[in-house]
Write a protein that holds these residues in place. Structure first.
Motif, PDB file in Angstrom:
ATOM      1  N   THR A 559       0.848  -1.194   0.000  1.00 29.30           N
ATOM      2  CA  THR A 559       0.000   0.000   0.000  1.00 29.30           C
ATOM      3  C   THR A 559       0.885   1.246   0.000  1.00 29.30           C
ATOM      4  N   GLY A 560       0.594   2.158  -0.920  1.00 32.35           N
ATOM      5  CA  GLY A 560       1.400   3.371  -1.042  1.00 32.35           C
ATOM      6  C   GLY A 560       2.684   3.160  -1.811  1.00 32.35           C
ATOM      7  N   ILE A 561       2.944   1.908  -2.257  1.00 34.29           N
ATOM      8  CA  ILE A 561       4.151   1.608  -3.037  1.00 34.29           C
ATOM      9  C   ILE A 561       3.754   1.153  -4.437  1.00 34.29           C
ATOM     10  N   ILE A 562       2.985   0.083  -4.502  1.00 37.02           N
ATOM     11  CA  ILE A 562       2.488  -0.382  -5.803  1.00 37.02           C
ATOM     12  C   ILE A 562       0.992  -0.107  -5.937  1.00 37.02           C
ATOM     13  N   SER A 563       0.395   0.462  -4.912  1.00 42.29           N
ATOM     14  CA  SER A 563      -1.019   0.856  -4.937  1.00 42.29           C
ATOM     15  C   SER A 563      -1.144   2.161  -4.164  1.00 42.29           C
ATOM     16  N   PRO A 564      -2.239   2.911  -4.341  1.00 40.34           N
ATOM     17  CA  PRO A 564      -2.369   4.213  -3.665  1.00 40.34           C
ATOM     18  C   PRO A 564      -2.346   4.073  -2.148  1.00 40.34           C
ATOM     19  N   LYS A 565      -1.996   5.172  -1.497  1.00 35.79           N
ATOM     20  CA  LYS A 565      -2.046   5.210  -0.042  1.00 35.79           C
ATOM     21  C   LYS A 565      -3.485   5.022   0.440  1.00 35.79           C
ATOM     22  N   LYS A 566      -3.598   4.526   1.647  1.00 37.96           N
ATOM     23  CA  LYS A 566      -4.914   4.404   2.282  1.00 37.96           C
ATOM     24  C   LYS A 566      -5.117   5.642   3.142  1.00 37.96           C
ATOM     25  N   GLU A 567      -6.165   6.443   2.816  1.00 40.82           N
ATOM     26  CA  GLU A 567      -6.348   7.716   3.495  1.00 40.82           C
ATOM     27  C   GLU A 567      -7.794   7.913   3.922  1.00 40.82           C
ATOM     28  N   VAL A 568      -7.955   8.734   4.954  1.00 38.30           N
ATOM     29  CA  VAL A 568      -9.268   9.184   5.375  1.00 38.30           C
ATOM     30  C   VAL A 568      -9.122  10.598   5.937  1.00 38.30           C
ATOM     31  N   SER A 569     -10.147  11.426   5.718  1.00 44.77           N
ATOM     32  CA  SER A 569     -10.150  12.801   6.231  1.00 44.77           C
ATOM     33  C   SER A 569     -11.430  13.033   7.019  1.00 44.77           C
TER      34      SER A 569
END
Length: 630
Positions: A559-569
């Motif tokens: 996650t965040g390397i070969i796929s998007p980061k996991k985020e929440v706001s």
């Protein structure tokens, strides 16, 4: 006068009693009373008794006789006329018949026979059956206690009931089914019962187990054992688990498949008839010379307490033999089969040998192979040894380490090397995860037996280093950026609310993570605005302790390397007080993250730093906007 006479007479008598040769004979002849005996009542009373007692006594015996005759007649009439209402459980036949021996997991048919031989009906009869543990209906439903309504059983009536079930248990285990016929009598609420038991013996378990392993094991060497589970049942055996009990001194290294819980329990799923499943287990065994080590296996279903209710068991034993030339490997000071290290960590390894034989060992060579893409090759350092590029092995011999030329009986020594794990693991595809490093070492030398014959002695040892997943947690706070439009003064103003956007970002995990939970507390003067994005995330706010909780069921590796980061706001509101003037108050306190590493099979925890009104990550932020003003 009379008193004086009595006194003088007594005095004279006293003197005569003590006078020598005095004889006293003043006794007088006694007069005997009439001793005639009265043997019965007087004539008056005799006449009275004859005139009054005889008629009453006669009447008493007459009435007593009549009463006894009536009682006996009544009892006889009761038995003669009401005999059909006398009910005895001895006149009820209750039988459970079936096979005496069965194979566990095979269908069993039981016949239950009920017969009423009484002269009266049995009212509202119920048949109650109590089944032993591991009893199931043909559809797989557990059986414990069953009540079957039979209604009225008339006098002389009989009936049969058939029960189909499947029993599981251990070899030679007795299974008892108890039955009870409950019934009532006409115009009575009392409940009577007739009981019966049926016992069947299990000849063969539903699932057979066998453990294949060497009969002799060298101490401190890797051992491999194979556990086979085979279904003997004619029907499907559902939700099967296997559990191993290891002997003291055994260190689990790996298995195929991997355990579903801990290091000794596997979920095997359903077994079709005659289906076979195999588990291969590897580990290191320690022990004294000639010590026996026993491995136990059990297979069955899980009970309510998480322990296995066994359908089958097996065990196998091996005897420890001491290595003539022992080799022990220590990783960062520990002698364990499986080691855990973070990316960027350093591995310091010591190889310690000892001659346990009765003869010297000469020309000893140690060879070691390092394998794993997580190794930082530039960090490798070997003490008194060489790196052999042809086969990428580390080598120690007598030319680099003189002690290896000759190892006397009981002598020992050691060799050392070190290397580091890469700071950034090589993750370029979804298959790049679960990084580990294997270290395989072998020591060998020449020895001579009692017949002066030369032979080679050798020993191997192996260690595994599993790389713990990292996880980057980046908290940030914005006013101008993010998915929400914030309002209020900037810099924040006393008694005026300013809204902010808090962002949490996860990345950099090299292993799959389960049950990820992030908790961040809001300060008491901060308001939760119940707005978050993406709306599909599992985000909640606990108003009792002011904590925001973000839960992620599964965070895939890379996650965040070969796929998007996991985020929440999410959005918060802040109204400064007078006491906070000219300060940069903390809005979100120090948080924490916990997760289960699916590769390491363990939990890890990390902390998250706090956030204040200094919006260093926000576009166009000015330092003057981070302090509370009037």
């Amino acid at each position: 006068m009379q008193d004086d006479f009595k006194k003088d007479g007594l005095e004279n008598l006293k003197k005569r009693l003590y006078r020598k040769d005095e004889e006293i004979d003043d006794t007088k002849e006694r007069v005997e009373f009439n001793r005639s005996r009265i043997d019965g009542p007087s004539l008056y009373w005799q006449n009275k008794m004859q005139s009054q007692g005889k008629p009453k006594l006669k009447k008493f015996f007459i009435w007593m006789s009549i009463t006894m005759i009536l009682v006996f007649a009544g009892v006889a009439a009761y038995f003669l006329l009401s005999g059909s209402n006398i009910i005895s459980s001895k006149n009820i036949n209750l039988e459970i018949t079936g096979p005496s021996y069965i194979d566990a997991g095979s269908p069993v048919i039981l016949n239950i026979f009920v017969e009423n031989k009484n002269q009266a009906d049995l009212e509202t009869a119920d048949l109650i059956l109590n089944f032993p543990e591991n009893s199931f209906s043909p559809d797989g439903s557990p059986l414990e206690r069953t009540r079957i309504s039979l209604g009225k059983i008339k006098s002389g009536e009989s009936m049969n009931k058939t029960i189909n079930l499947i029993l599981f248990g251990l070899e030679n285990e007795d299974k008892k089914i108890s039955g009870s016929l409950e019934y009532r009598l006409a115009q009575s609420n009392a409940i009577f019962a007739k009981d019966v038991d049926y016992t069947v013996k299990i000849l063969r378990p539903a699932i057979g187990l066998s453990i294949a392993m060497p009969g002799e094991i060298n101490a401190r060497q890797e051992i491999e054992l194979s556990v086979d589970a085979v279904s003997n049942s004619e029907s499907i055996v559902k939700n099967v688990f296997l559990s191993m009990s290891y002997p003291p001194g055994f260190q689990f290294a790996s298995s195929d498949p991997m355990p579903s819980s801990g290091q000794n329990q596997w979920s095997l799923g359903d077994f079709a008839s005659l289906q076979k499943k195999t588990i291969t287990i590897k580990g290191l065994i320690e022990g004294q010379d000639t010590e026996e080590k026993t491995f136990n296996a059990s297979v069955g279903i899980l009970g309510e307490n998480g322990a296995i209710i066994p359908y089958g068991t097996s065990f196998s034993s091996a005897v420890i033999r001491k290595n003539p030339l022992a080799l022990t490997m220590f990783i960062n000071g520990d002698d364990v089969q499986k080691n855990i290290l973070k990316a960027g960590g350093t591995v310091r390894t010591v190889l310690r040998w000892q001659n346990n034989s009765s003869s010297p060992i000469r020309d000893v060579v140690i060879e070691l192979a390092l394998n794993g893409s997580a190794i930082d090759g530039n960090s490798l350092s070997v003490s008194k040894g060489n790196y052999r590029p042809s086969d990428q092995k580390l080598v120690w011999n007598s030319s680099t380490l003189g002690e290896l030329a000759y190892i006397g009986v009981g002598q020992s020594g050691e060799a050392q090397f070190s290397f580091s794990i890469k700071n950034v693991l090589p993750i370029v595809s979804e298959n790049d995860k679960n990084f580990s490093v294997s270290i395989d070492a072998q020591i060998s030398g020449n020895s001579t037996n009692e017949q002066s014959q030369n032979f080679v002695v050798s020993t191997e040892t192996k260690k595994i280093i599993n790389i713990l997943s990292g996880l980057n947690i980046e908290p940030s706070i914005f006013y101008r950026s993010g998915p929400f439009k914030n309002t209020g003064p900037l810099p924040p103003k006393i008694n005026s609310e300013t809204t902010y956007t808090v962002n949490l970002s996860l990345s950099g995990n090299s292993n799959d993570l389960s049950g990820v939970k992030i908790k961040v507390p809001l300060l008491p003067y901060v308001r939760w605005l119940n707005s978050f994005s993406p709306s599909g995330e599992n985000l909640s706010f606990n108003d009792r302790d002011g904590t925001v909780v973000w839960t992620i069921d599964k965070l895939l590796s890379g996650t965040g390397i070969i796929s998007p980061k996991k985020e929440v706001s999410f959005q918060i509101g802040f109204t400064p007080s007078v006491s906070q003037e000219n300060s940069s108050p903390i809005l979100v306190g120090d948080g924490e993250v916990s997760a289960f590493d699916d590769f390491i099979k363990d939990y890890f925890n990390a902390t998250i730093h706090s956030l204040n009104t200094v919006l260093s990550s926000d576009q166009g932020f000015k330092s003057s906007e981070g302090h509370v003003v009037k």
